[in-house]
Design a protein around this motif. Structure first.
Motif, PDB file in Angstrom:
ATOM      1  N   GLY A  48      -2.320  -8.002   4.565  1.00 25.40           N
ATOM      2  CA  GLY A  48      -1.528  -6.878   4.096  1.00 25.40           C
ATOM      3  C   GLY A  48      -2.357  -5.846   3.368  1.00 25.40           C
ATOM      4  O   GLY A  48      -2.180  -4.632   3.561  1.00 25.40           O
ATOM      5  N   PHE A  49      -3.281  -6.293   2.526  1.00 25.55           N
ATOM      6  CA  PHE A  49      -4.156  -5.362   1.825  1.00 25.55           C
ATOM      7  C   PHE A  49      -5.044  -4.608   2.808  1.00 25.55           C
ATOM      8  O   PHE A  49      -5.206  -3.386   2.715  1.00 25.55           O
ATOM      9  N   THR A  50      -5.614  -5.324   3.772  1.00 27.25           N
ATOM     10  CA  THR A  50      -6.515  -4.696   4.742  1.00 27.25           C
ATOM     11  C   THR A  50      -5.800  -3.621   5.545  1.00 27.25           C
ATOM     12  O   THR A  50      -6.311  -2.493   5.693  1.00 27.25           O
ATOM     13  N   THR A  51      -4.621  -3.926   6.066  1.00 30.84           N
ATOM     14  CA  THR A  51      -3.910  -2.926   6.859  1.00 30.84           C
ATOM     15  C   THR A  51      -3.456  -1.753   5.992  1.00 30.84           C
ATOM     16  O   THR A  51      -3.466  -0.603   6.449  1.00 30.84           O
ATOM     17  N   SER A  52      -3.098  -2.009   4.740  1.00 30.84           N
ATOM     18  CA  SER A  52      -2.705  -0.912   3.851  1.00 30.84           C
ATOM     19  C   SER A  52      -3.875   0.031   3.573  1.00 30.84           C
ATOM     20  O   SER A  52      -3.705   1.254   3.523  1.00 30.84           O
ATOM     21  N   MET A  53      -5.058  -0.543   3.400  1.00 29.80           N
ATOM     22  CA  MET A  53      -6.236   0.287   3.153  1.00 29.80           C
ATOM     23  C   MET A  53      -6.607   1.118   4.383  1.00 29.80           C
ATOM     24  O   MET A  53      -6.989   2.291   4.277  1.00 29.80           O
ATOM     25  N   GLY A  79      -9.449  -9.745 -18.730  1.00 32.96           N
ATOM     26  CA  GLY A  79     -10.256  -8.559 -18.434  1.00 32.96           C
ATOM     27  C   GLY A  79     -11.378  -8.763 -17.452  1.00 32.96           C
ATOM     28  O   GLY A  79     -12.130  -7.827 -17.169  1.00 32.96           O
ATOM     29  N   THR A  80     -11.542  -9.972 -16.907  1.00 35.09           N
ATOM     30  CA  THR A  80     -12.622 -10.179 -15.939  1.00 35.09           C
ATOM     31  C   THR A  80     -12.248  -9.644 -14.551  1.00 35.09           C
ATOM     32  O   THR A  80     -13.122  -9.459 -13.709  1.00 35.09           O
ATOM     33  N   ILE A  81     -10.973  -9.415 -14.305  1.00 34.28           N
ATOM     34  CA  ILE A  81     -10.527  -8.649 -13.137  1.00 34.28           C
ATOM     35  C   ILE A  81      -9.934  -7.368 -13.689  1.00 34.28           C
ATOM     36  O   ILE A  81      -8.878  -7.379 -14.322  1.00 34.28           O
ATOM     37  N   ALA A  82     -10.628  -6.255 -13.481  1.00 30.73           N
ATOM     38  CA  ALA A  82     -10.343  -5.033 -14.229  1.00 30.73           C
ATOM     39  C   ALA A  82      -9.330  -4.112 -13.578  1.00 30.73           C
ATOM     40  O   ALA A  82      -8.821  -3.197 -14.238  1.00 30.73           O
ATOM     41  N   SER A  83      -9.033  -4.305 -12.307  1.00 33.99           N
ATOM     42  CA  SER A  83      -8.082  -3.405 -11.653  1.00 33.99           C
ATOM     43  C   SER A  83      -7.528  -4.046 -10.391  1.00 33.99           C
ATOM     44  O   SER A  83      -8.088  -5.018  -9.860  1.00 33.99           O
ATOM     45  N   LEU A  84      -6.446  -3.467  -9.887  1.00 37.59           N
ATOM     46  CA  LEU A  84      -5.822  -3.875  -8.634  1.00 37.59           C
ATOM     47  C   LEU A  84      -5.350  -2.639  -7.890  1.00 37.59           C
ATOM     48  O   LEU A  84      -4.672  -1.784  -8.471  1.00 37.59           O
ATOM     49  N   ALA A  85      -5.695  -2.538  -6.630  1.00 42.04           N
ATOM     50  CA  ALA A  85      -5.092  -1.541  -5.747  1.00 42.04           C
ATOM     51  C   ALA A  85      -3.960  -2.255  -5.031  1.00 42.04           C
ATOM     52  O   ALA A  85      -4.201  -3.110  -4.170  1.00 42.04           O
ATOM     53  N   ILE A  86      -2.727  -1.914  -5.397  1.00 37.40           N
ATOM     54  CA  ILE A  86      -1.606  -2.762  -4.977  1.00 37.40           C
ATOM     55  C   ILE A  86      -0.326  -1.938  -4.985  1.00 37.40           C
ATOM     56  O   ILE A  86      -0.310  -0.786  -5.427  1.00 37.40           O
ATOM     57  N   GLY A  87       0.772  -2.532  -4.515  1.00 37.24           N
ATOM     58  CA  GLY A  87       2.032  -1.826  -4.387  1.00 37.24           C
ATOM     59  C   GLY A  87       2.756  -1.609  -5.709  1.00 37.24           C
ATOM     60  O   GLY A  87       2.491  -2.268  -6.718  1.00 37.24           O
ATOM     61  N   ALA A  88       3.726  -0.695  -5.672  1.00 44.38           N
ATOM     62  CA  ALA A  88       4.443  -0.274  -6.876  1.00 44.38           C
ATOM     63  C   ALA A  88       5.371  -1.330  -7.443  1.00 44.38           C
ATOM     64  O   ALA A  88       5.946  -1.141  -8.518  1.00 44.38           O
ATOM     65  N   TRP A  89       5.496  -2.456  -6.761  1.00 41.77           N
ATOM     66  CA  TRP A  89       6.302  -3.557  -7.274  1.00 41.77           C
ATOM     67  C   TRP A  89       5.532  -4.413  -8.280  1.00 41.77           C
ATOM     68  O   TRP A  89       6.085  -5.358  -8.857  1.00 41.77           O
ATOM     69  N   MET A  90       4.269  -4.087  -8.541  1.00 44.62           N
ATOM     70  CA  MET A  90       3.407  -4.933  -9.368  1.00 44.62           C
ATOM     71  C   MET A  90       3.750  -4.936 -10.861  1.00 44.62           C
ATOM     72  O   MET A  90       3.517  -5.944 -11.545  1.00 44.62           O
ATOM     73  N   SER A 105      -4.601  13.494  -1.282  1.00 40.52           N
ATOM     74  CA  SER A 105      -3.546  12.776  -2.007  1.00 40.52           C
ATOM     75  C   SER A 105      -2.819  11.855  -1.037  1.00 40.52           C
ATOM     76  O   SER A 105      -1.596  11.896  -0.917  1.00 40.52           O
ATOM     77  N   ALA A 106      -3.591  11.051  -0.327  1.00 43.73           N
ATOM     78  CA  ALA A 106      -3.029  10.149   0.682  1.00 43.73           C
ATOM     79  C   ALA A 106      -2.755   8.781   0.081  1.00 43.73           C
ATOM     80  O   ALA A 106      -3.534   8.275  -0.723  1.00 43.73           O
ATOM     81  N   SER A 107      -1.662   8.185   0.498  1.00 48.35           N
ATOM     82  CA  SER A 107      -1.339   6.841   0.051  1.00 48.35           C
ATOM     83  C   SER A 107      -0.807   6.043   1.235  1.00 48.35           C
ATOM     84  O   SER A 107      -0.731   6.534   2.356  1.00 48.35           O
ATOM     85  N   SER A 108      -0.456   4.796   0.963  1.00 50.60           N
ATOM     86  CA  SER A 108       0.111   3.918   1.992  1.00 50.60           C
ATOM     87  C   SER A 108       1.022   2.917   1.310  1.00 50.60           C
ATOM     88  O   SER A 108       1.075   2.832   0.082  1.00 50.60           O
ATOM     89  N   GLU A 109       1.749   2.173   2.117  1.00 53.79           N
ATOM     90  CA  GLU A 109       2.653   1.153   1.592  1.00 53.79           C
ATOM     91  C   GLU A 109       1.963  -0.212   1.598  1.00 53.79           C
ATOM     92  O   GLU A 109       1.158  -0.512   2.472  1.00 53.79           O
ATOM     93  N   ASN A 110       2.304  -1.016   0.610  1.00 56.79           N
ATOM     94  CA  ASN A 110       1.796  -2.385   0.530  1.00 56.79           C
ATOM     95  C   ASN A 110       2.953  -3.280   0.109  1.00 56.79           C
ATOM     96  O   ASN A 110       3.312  -3.348  -1.053  1.00 56.79           O
ATOM     97  N   GLY A 111       3.570  -3.955   1.084  1.00 58.71           N
ATOM     98  CA  GLY A 111       4.700  -4.798   0.783  1.00 58.71           C
ATOM     99  C   GLY A 111       6.017  -4.052   0.851  1.00 58.71           C
ATOM    100  O   GLY A 111       6.097  -2.904   1.275  1.00 58.71           O
TER     101      GLY A 111
END
Length: 436
Positions: free
Chosen positions: A200-205, A263-274, A302-308
Motif C-alpha cells: 500500500g505504501f509503495t503504490t501510494s508513493m 523518537g528513534t522513528i522520526a516521521s511517517l508518510a502515511i494517511g490522514a487516519w493516523m 502540491s501533489a498527493s495520493s491516498e493511502n488506505g
C-alpha cells in the motif's frame, strides 16, 4: 454470474491459498427482514471492522425503530474478504453490506459480488466526496460502494527530534533524503522513518509521483512498473535502503510504537487516519508531533495520493438493497458522518472537509496545530487517474515475495517491481484477463 466472470475468479487467492471461485452471486443474503426501505422496516447484516459502524447503526435504529441492524466484525481486511468470498461462493450467509478497502473494490465488483448503486441513485453524490475516494468506488460505469473515509497522505513528524538535531522538515523528497542522512549521522539510533516493504505504501508513493503502472479497461489490463512515476520512486527509495537510512522495523509492531514514542522513528508518510492511532498508542510523545504536507517530487508542486481508506458496499446477494442503501447514505453522507468524525475518523465528504469547524479544530496531541488544514488540502491535491488492478488483493499478497525481497537481499527495488509486474501479468492471464 456469467461464465466469463466465473472464469476470471476461478482459482484466485487472497493470501496465497484462498480459492475465490464465485459461482452463486444471485443467491443467499441475510436471513432477516422483508422490508425494502426504512419506512417499511426490516433487518440488515453489516460486516465491518471499523468501530464507528456500530454506534452509527444504533443511531439509525433509534431513528427507525422497525429496523434491526446486526454489525458483525468478520475480520480485518483480508480476513473479511476471505469470509465474504466463501459466503458468496456458497450462496448463503452473505451480508447485506460489507466494508471493503478501496484497493479491493475492483476485485469484488468485477466478480459481481457487489451491487451497482447507480440504479439506487448513487450518481447524485457526484461532487460530494473528495476525488480519490469517489474515483475508487467506481468500476467501469458502475458505482460499487460509498466512501466511509479517506486517507490523503501527509508527513507526520516529531518536531522535537528534528529541532534537536537542527534538521529542517523536508518539503521535497530530495530534501527528505538529505534529512534522513543528517538525522542518522547525528544519532545512529535515529531513522527518519521505518520500512520493511509494504504494497500500500509503495503504490501510494508511485501514485503521488504521477505513476500509472496499472491501466484497466474492462478485462484488458496493462501492468508497467517501468513508467516514470514508478522509476522516480524506486530510484529515490533505493538510496535510502542502500544507505541503511530507514529503520528495519515492521509497522504496527510493538517495536514500531516504541520507536515512534522514543523518537528513534522520526516521521511517517502515511494517511490522514493516523492521528487517532498516535493519540491512542504513542502517548509518551504527545505534544511533540506535527503534520506537514507530503514532500514533493518536484519543488513547488502540491501533489498527493491516498493511502488506505474504505467504502461500505451493498452485496449483490442482499434481498434488502433499498433499506441497505438508506442506511448506507445515512452512514456515508448523512448524520453518521458526524459520529465518525467525532470518533476521530477522517471524512471523505467535501462538506465536512471544507467546514470551518473541521478546519479550525486544534489538536492538543499535535501541540495545538490545526492539522485538518493540512490533511484537507492533501485530499484536494490527490493526483487523479490512479487505478488498481481488478485483482489487487491477490497482487498485494505476493508483494513480499517480489518487491519485498529488496529489503532482505541484494535484489533492487527496480528488480522487485519487475518481478511483481511479471507475476501479476501471469496471474491475470490465468484468470481470463487480457494482460500485457
Amino acid at each position: 454470474m456469467t461464465t466469463t466472470s466465473s472464469r476470471l475468479w476461478r482459482g484466485a487467492a487472497v493470501t496465497g491459498a484462498l480459492a475465490l471461485a464465485l459461482t452463486a452471486c444471485s443467491s443467499g443474503g441475510s436471513d432477516g427482514g422483508s422490508g425494502s426501505d426504512a419506512a417499511d422496516g426490516g433487518s440488515l447484516t453489516v460486516w465491518a471492522w471499523d468501530n464507528t459502524v456500530e454506534p452509527i447503526a444504533q443511531a439509525y435504529m433509534d431513528e427507525h425503530p422497525d429496523v434491526t441492524i446486526d454489525v458483525v466484525n468478520a475480520g480485518t481486511n483480508t480476513d473479511e474478504y476471505t469470509a465474504l468470498q466463501n459466503a458468496v461462493a456458497a450462496g448463503s450467509g452473505v451480508p447485506d453490506l460489507a466494508q471493503i478497502e478501496y484497493y479491493a473494490v475492483p476485485q469484488f465488483a468485477i466478480g459481481e459480488a457487489l451491487a451497482d448503486l447507480t440504479d439506487l441513485g448513487a450518481d447524485e453524490f457526484e461532487g460530494t466526496y473528495s476525488p480519490g475516494p469517489w474515483s475508487a468506488v467506481h468500476q467501469g460505469d458502475g458505482i460499487y460502494g460509498l466512501p466511509m473515509d479517506s486517507g490523503p497522505m501527509a508527513l507526520f513528524y516529531n518536531t522535537t527530534v528534528f529541532e534537536k538535531y537542527g534538521v529542517s522538515v523536508p518539503t521535497t523528497w530530495d530534501e527528505y533524503l538529505t534529512a534522513a542522512r543528517a538525522l542518522h549521522a547525528a544519532d545512529p539510533d535515529v531513522y527518519i522513518t521505518n520500512d520493511t516493504g509494504d504494497a500500500g505504501f509503495t503504490t501510494s508513493m508511485i501514485w503521488q509521483a504521477g505513476g500509472h503502472p496499472y491501466q484497466v479497461d474492462g478485462t484488458d489490463v496493462t501492468i508497467d512498473f517501468t513508467d516514470e512515476g514508478s522509476t522516480t520512486f524506486a530510484e529515490l527509495w533505493q538510496q535510502l535502503l542502500d544507505e541503511d537510512l530507514v529503520a528495519p522495523t515492521s509497522s504496527w509492531s510493538d517495536e514500531w510504537y516504541q520507536g515512534l514514542g522514543n523518537g528513534t522513528i522520526a516521521s511517517l508518510a502515511i494517511g490522514a487516519w493516523m492521528p487517532g492511532n498516535l493519540e491512542a498508542s504513542v502517548t509518551q510523545s504527545a505534544g511533540q508531533w506535527r503534520v506537514a504536507p507530503l514532500p514533493q517530487w518536484e519543488a513547488g508542486q502540491s501533489a498527493s495520493s491516498e493511502n488506505g481508506g474504505s467504502a461500505l458496499s451493498i452485496t449483490e446477494a442482499s434481498p434488502n438493497k433499498e433499506l441497505a442503501y438508506d442506511f448506507l447514505t445515512y452512514l456515508s453522507n448523512g448524520d453518521g458522518t458526524t459520529i465518525r468524525i467525532d470518533a476521530g475518523g477522517f471524512p471523505a465528504t467535501t462538506a465536512d472537509l471544507e467546514s470551518d469547524e473541521f478546519l479550525n479544530k486544534e489538536s492538543e496531541y499535535f501541540g495545538g496545530q490545526k492539522i485538518n488544514e493540512v490533511l484537507s488540502q492533501s485530499a484536494a491535491d490527490v493526483v487523479e487517474g490512479w487505478q488498481y488492478l481488478p485483482y489487487q488483493v491477490y497482487a498485494n499478497s505476493i508483494f513480499n515475495d517480489t518487491v519485498g525481497q529488496a529489503y532482505v537481499s541484494d535484489t533492487t527495488l527496480a528488480d522487485g517491481l519487475k518481478a511483481w509486474q511479471d507475476q501479476s501479468i501471469t496471474y491475470g492471464g490465468d484468470q481470463g484477463f487480457t494482460v500485457d
